[in-house]
Design a protein around this motif. Structure first.
Motif, PDB file in Angstrom:
ATOM      1  N   VAL A  70      -2.953 -34.356   8.999  1.00 51.04           N
ATOM      2  CA  VAL A  70      -4.394 -34.524   9.165  1.00 51.04           C
ATOM      3  C   VAL A  70      -4.700 -35.938   9.631  1.00 51.04           C
ATOM      4  N   ILE A  71      -4.002 -36.925   9.051  1.00 53.04           N
ATOM      5  CA  ILE A  71      -4.154 -38.327   9.435  1.00 53.04           C
ATOM      6  C   ILE A  71      -2.771 -38.907   9.677  1.00 53.04           C
ATOM      7  N   GLN A  72      -2.594 -39.573  10.804  1.00 59.18           N
ATOM      8  CA  GLN A  72      -1.341 -40.244  11.117  1.00 59.18           C
ATOM      9  C   GLN A  72      -1.628 -41.693  11.470  1.00 59.18           C
ATOM     10  N   LEU A  73      -0.929 -42.619  10.837  1.00 60.67           N
ATOM     11  CA  LEU A  73      -1.079 -44.038  11.124  1.00 60.67           C
ATOM     12  C   LEU A  73       0.256 -44.619  11.574  1.00 60.67           C
ATOM     13  N   PRO A  74       0.224 -45.642  12.430  1.00 61.32           N
ATOM     14  CA  PRO A  74       1.479 -46.268  12.877  1.00 61.32           C
ATOM     15  C   PRO A  74       2.275 -46.813  11.701  1.00 61.32           C
ATOM     16  N   SER A  75       3.580 -46.613  11.751  1.00 65.37           N
ATOM     17  CA  SER A  75       4.438 -47.031  10.650  1.00 65.37           C
ATOM     18  C   SER A  75       4.335 -48.528  10.391  1.00 65.37           C
ATOM     19  N   ARG A  76       4.314 -49.344  11.452  1.00 65.48           N
ATOM     20  CA  ARG A  76       4.261 -50.794  11.252  1.00 65.48           C
ATOM     21  C   ARG A  76       2.981 -51.200  10.543  1.00 65.48           C
ATOM     22  N   LEU A  77       1.861 -50.555  10.899  1.00 66.41           N
ATOM     23  CA  LEU A  77       0.593 -50.857  10.249  1.00 66.41           C
ATOM     24  C   LEU A  77       0.638 -50.505   8.765  1.00 66.41           C
ATOM     25  N   VAL A  78       1.182 -49.330   8.448  1.00 67.35           N
ATOM     26  CA  VAL A  78       1.264 -48.887   7.057  1.00 67.35           C
ATOM     27  C   VAL A  78       2.147 -49.814   6.241  1.00 67.35           C
ATOM     28  N   GLU A  79       3.355 -50.111   6.754  1.00 64.02           N
ATOM     29  CA  GLU A  79       4.295 -50.942   6.002  1.00 64.02           C
ATOM     30  C   GLU A  79       3.770 -52.363   5.838  1.00 64.02           C
ATOM     31  N   SER A  80       3.081 -52.878   6.857  1.00 66.66           N
ATOM     32  CA  SER A  80       2.494 -54.218   6.749  1.00 66.66           C
ATOM     33  C   SER A  80       1.385 -54.235   5.712  1.00 66.66           C
ATOM     34  N   ALA A  81       0.542 -53.186   5.714  1.00 67.75           N
ATOM     35  CA  ALA A  81      -0.551 -53.110   4.742  1.00 67.75           C
ATOM     36  C   ALA A  81      -0.018 -52.984   3.315  1.00 67.75           C
ATOM     37  N   ILE A  82       1.092 -52.257   3.142  1.00 64.42           N
ATOM     38  CA  ILE A  82       1.697 -52.152   1.809  1.00 64.42           C
ATOM     39  C   ILE A  82       2.167 -53.522   1.339  1.00 64.42           C
ATOM     40  N   ALA A  83       2.840 -54.262   2.216  1.00 66.85           N
ATOM     41  CA  ALA A  83       3.291 -55.609   1.847  1.00 66.85           C
ATOM     42  C   ALA A  83       2.097 -56.506   1.512  1.00 66.85           C
ATOM     43  N   LEU A  84       1.014 -56.419   2.293  1.00 69.55           N
ATOM     44  CA  LEU A  84      -0.183 -57.217   2.026  1.00 69.55           C
ATOM     45  C   LEU A  84      -0.788 -56.870   0.667  1.00 69.55           C
ATOM     46  N   SER A  85      -0.775 -55.586   0.316  1.00 67.07           N
ATOM     47  CA  SER A  85      -1.330 -55.176  -0.976  1.00 67.07           C
ATOM     48  C   SER A  85      -0.554 -55.805  -2.135  1.00 67.07           C
ATOM     49  N   VAL A  86       0.760 -55.925  -1.974  1.00 63.88           N
ATOM     50  CA  VAL A  86       1.584 -56.546  -3.016  1.00 63.88           C
ATOM     51  C   VAL A  86       1.245 -58.026  -3.135  1.00 63.88           C
ATOM     52  N   ALA A  95       4.650 -40.771   2.414  1.00 65.42           N
ATOM     53  CA  ALA A  95       4.656 -39.584   3.262  1.00 65.42           C
ATOM     54  C   ALA A  95       5.739 -39.609   4.326  1.00 65.42           C
ATOM     55  N   SER A  96       6.325 -40.786   4.598  1.00 61.66           N
ATOM     56  CA  SER A  96       7.273 -40.881   5.710  1.00 61.66           C
ATOM     57  C   SER A  96       8.455 -39.935   5.536  1.00 61.66           C
ATOM     58  N   VAL A  97       8.938 -39.786   4.291  1.00 66.82           N
ATOM     59  CA  VAL A  97      10.081 -38.896   4.046  1.00 66.82           C
ATOM     60  C   VAL A  97       9.708 -37.459   4.362  1.00 66.82           C
ATOM     61  N   LEU A  98       8.589 -36.997   3.821  1.00 67.12           N
ATOM     62  CA  LEU A  98       8.198 -35.602   4.006  1.00 67.12           C
ATOM     63  C   LEU A  98       7.794 -35.326   5.449  1.00 67.12           C
ATOM     64  N   THR A  99       7.156 -36.285   6.104  1.00 71.73           N
ATOM     65  CA  THR A  99       6.738 -36.088   7.496  1.00 71.73           C
ATOM     66  C   THR A  99       7.941 -35.932   8.410  1.00 71.73           C
ATOM     67  N   ASP A 100       8.915 -36.842   8.281  1.00 76.57           N
ATOM     68  CA  ASP A 100      10.084 -36.782   9.151  1.00 76.57           C
ATOM     69  C   ASP A 100      10.938 -35.553   8.899  1.00 76.57           C
ATOM     70  N   LEU A 101      10.881 -35.000   7.692  1.00 77.11           N
ATOM     71  CA  LEU A 101      11.656 -33.800   7.405  1.00 77.11           C
ATOM     72  C   LEU A 101      11.148 -32.598   8.184  1.00 77.11           C
ATOM     73  N   GLY A 102       9.877 -32.612   8.587  1.00 78.63           N
ATOM     74  CA  GLY A 102       9.325 -31.497   9.343  1.00 78.63           C
ATOM     75  C   GLY A 102       9.293 -30.220   8.540  1.00 78.63           C
TER      76      GLY A 102
END
Length: 374
Positions: free
Chosen positions: A246-262, A294-301
């Motif tokens: 339903v929603i897809q975001l670029p991996s780099r954006l997601v991983e960067s935002a996770i690091a920023l949250s920490v 979600a990256s694990v479940l998404t890539d599994l297809g």
């Protein structure tokens, strides 16, 4: 300062660059007579195991990959065994491609399986890729059959799966994803550090511009309950939306935002700006962390028939993993809350170390760099 540097060093090894753990994606196409497969393996993992970057420039070219193709085939296929009705199959590579997953480039190895059993009712998969190099590696298996799809997860603890023509039960698949959810939170170091950053002040009460020890365990427990529940609800929402495409975001954006949250969560412990309603912060940043899960479940297809089982099981596993961390952390933190060890070394020193480590992640992920260890 020496203690802070020690904490940084202890936190740093092996965590610095990628959030997503090592996975490969193995798909088998079985119709009871012929058996063939497709295996997606991360080039970064193959580089570590076989050595693909011949000129050492940090980039793996198609030419470098082709030059090592026989070595790669031998290495990978020697670590996968298929049997049909107990009789072995001989695997042979048929095609090689490169594809992009959410966490980088993967070799796509297509192969045929020549099996002694002309017709079969069961297929057994024995998998050992990278287990000797990385005990956190997982093989994410999908089997396409005329009666539908089956999924499974192969790990050092469970390197063998037997798949029947009638399929694996929903309960078996559900148990796989519960285990994977628990494991994913335990090795998802950025998620753990975010959770720890929120848990550290749970045994304190905000007073003015600082923190004072809480008097009652009940108040600390209630604070942790609200924070953990908000985080779980939030990441469950975005995990589901991402896995359902339903929603897809670029991996780099997601991983960067996770690091920023920490970084922000840990900084708030040192210079508190958000005193109350930390559950709101946990919810807001939990939405971002859900895209990382979600990256694990998404890539599994995953096929539609397995999505609900995977989502519920994975979310439950993540929650169980979180509760296990909280069950160990909270009683110890409450017992030590008045001591210098907790107030200065663990709370302030630990938060500062988390800021440094997560800051390294943020720079690396945002600018696609490898800074190395401090």
């Amino acid at each position: 300062m020496k203690i802070l540097l020690l904490l940084v060093v202890l936190l740093s090894p092996g965590w610095a660059h990628a959030h997503k753990p090592s996975d490969s994606y193995l798909t088998l196409f079985a119709d009871g007579q012929a058996l063939r497969g497709q295996w997606d393996i991360a080039l970064r993992d193959l580089e570590y195991a076989v050595g693909l970057d011949a000129d050492g420039d940090g980039t793996i070219t198609w030419g470098e990959l082709k030059a090592k193709q026989k070595d790669v085939d031998s290495y990978a296929l020697a670590r996968l065994a298929l049997t049909t009705d107990g009789k072995p199959c001989k695997l042979s590579a048929t095609e090689h491609l490169v594809d992009d997953h959410t966490d980088g480039a993967y070799l796509v190895l297509r192969f045929d399986a020549q099996c002694e059993a002309a017709k079969y009712a069961t297929v057994a998969v024995e998998y050992s890729l990278f287990f000797d190099l990385d005990p956190t590696h997982r093989g994410l298996l999908r089997v396409e059959q005329a009666k539908g799809s089956q999924t499974g997860i192969l790990s050092p603890e469970r390197p063998r799966l037997e798949l029947r023509a009638e399929g694996r039960s929903k309960l078996e698949q559900f148990a796989d994803y519960v285990r994977e959810g628990v494991w994913h939170i335990w090795i998802g170091f950025d998620h753990i550090l975010f959770l720890v950053s929120l848990l550290l002040p749970s045994v304190f009460i905000a007073m003015g511009k600082g923190w004072q020890p809480a008097e009652k365990f009940g108040s600390a427990f209630w604070d942790v309950f609200k924070v953990a529940t908000s985080f779980t609800v939030a990441h469950s929402i975005t995990l589901s939306l991402a896995a359902l495409s339903v929603i897809q975001l670029p991996s780099r954006l997601v991983e960067s935002a996770i690091a920023l949250s920490v970084v922000l969560a840990a900084l708030n412990n040192i210079w508190p700006l958000v005193h109350g309603r930390r559950w709101v912060v946990a919810f807001g940043f939990g939405l971002i962390h859900g895209f990382g899960f979600a990256s694990v479940l998404t890539d599994l297809g995953l096929p539609q028939s397995a999505l609900l089982v995977a989502l519920v099981g994975f979310n439950l596993g993540v929650e169980i993993g979180q509760l296990a961390i909280i069950a160990v952390f909270l009683p110890l933190a409450f017992a030590l809350r008045r001591s210098w060890l907790y107030r200065r070394l663990i709370f302030i020193g630990g938060s500062a170390a988390i800021v440094v480590v997560a800051g390294i992640w943020l720079v690396e992920r945002a600018f696609d760099l490898k800074l190395g260890l401090i």
